[in-house]
Design an enzyme around this catalytic site. Structure first.
Site, PDB file in Angstrom:
ATOM      1  N   ASP A  30      -6.426  44.099  33.401  1.00 33.64           N
ATOM      2  CA  ASP A  30      -7.861  44.203  33.147  1.00 33.64           C
ATOM      3  C   ASP A  30      -8.431  45.355  33.974  1.00 33.64           C
ATOM      4  O   ASP A  30      -8.053  45.548  35.134  1.00 33.64           O
ATOM      5  CB  ASP A  30      -8.556  42.881  33.516  1.00 33.64           C
ATOM      6  CG  ASP A  30      -9.957  42.792  32.948  1.00 33.64           C
ATOM      7  OD1 ASP A  30     -10.177  41.973  32.035  1.00 33.64           O
ATOM      8  OD2 ASP A  30     -10.846  43.547  33.407  1.00 33.64           O
ATOM      9  N   VAL A  96     -15.552  41.473  24.435  1.00 32.62           N
ATOM     10  CA  VAL A  96     -14.781  42.383  23.578  1.00 32.62           C
ATOM     11  C   VAL A  96     -14.336  41.614  22.323  1.00 32.62           C
ATOM     12  O   VAL A  96     -13.629  40.613  22.424  1.00 32.62           O
ATOM     13  CB  VAL A  96     -13.543  42.948  24.325  1.00 32.62           C
ATOM     14  CG1 VAL A  96     -12.735  43.844  23.398  1.00 32.62           C
ATOM     15  CG2 VAL A  96     -13.962  43.715  25.566  1.00 32.62           C
ATOM     16  N   HIS A 100      -8.390  38.123  23.207  1.00 36.80           N
ATOM     17  CA  HIS A 100      -7.642  38.421  24.433  1.00 36.80           C
ATOM     18  C   HIS A 100      -7.539  37.155  25.264  1.00 36.80           C
ATOM     19  O   HIS A 100      -8.504  36.418  25.423  1.00 36.80           O
ATOM     20  CB  HIS A 100      -8.283  39.556  25.234  1.00 36.80           C
ATOM     21  CG  HIS A 100      -9.767  39.435  25.404  1.00 36.80           C
ATOM     22  ND1 HIS A 100     -10.648  39.728  24.393  1.00 36.80           N
ATOM     23  CD2 HIS A 100     -10.518  39.048  26.454  1.00 36.80           C
ATOM     24  CE1 HIS A 100     -11.881  39.523  24.822  1.00 36.80           C
ATOM     25  NE2 HIS A 100     -11.826  39.102  26.077  1.00 36.80           N
TER      26      HIS A 100
END
Ligand code: 5GP
Ligand code: ZN
Length: 116
Positions: A30, A96, A100
């Site tokens: 990240d 986002v 994920h």
């Protein structure tokens, strides 16, 4: 999807060190880690969120979890423990819009989950 940052990472249009790659998923660090070990595992295919997964994508969902488990072992946080996190949609705090899985570890974490 052209404008998606995580598609660009998966397609190697943006150079990012991949900690894992297979036919379905990739993993990378990240950009703004909130704990010492903060990895994102994403599908190569653009799928907006867990809410958009179909039954046919069960294998993909399982793969992401197995990749997280193996990376936790490789990175030495399996014994001390870790957190796996999918944020889903607006109330889930997902920023986002490409699935994920967060792998979070290397330190003791509080719950810190509240409705705002
Ligand atoms: P979300 O809030 O959607 O669950 O988490 C999105 C995560 O993606 C955040 O932890 C954020 O730091 C990370 N992120 C956003 N853009 C990038 C990027 O371009 N590269 C990397 N490596 N991580 C990113
Ligand atoms: Zn995408």
């Amino acid at each position: 999807m052209k404008s998606c940052i995580f598609c660009k990472i998966a397609n190697k249009e943006i150079p990012v060190e991949l900690l894992h790659e297979d036919d379905l998923a990739v993993a990378f660090k990240d950009i703004k880690p909130i704990v010492p070990v903060h990895i994102l595992i994403i599908p190569k295919k653009h799928i907006e969120s867990i809410a958009d997964l179909t039954g046919k994508q069960e294998l993909l969902a399982g793969r992401m979890i197995m990749v997280a488990k193996k990376l936790a072992e490789k990175l030495g946080i399996a014994k001390s423990g870790y957190k796996l996190l999918f944020r889903v949609g607006r109330n889930g705090g997902q920023e986002v819009p490409h699935i994920h899985l967060h792998l979070l570890g290397g330190g003791r974490m509080s719950e810190n989950i509240r409705v705002v």
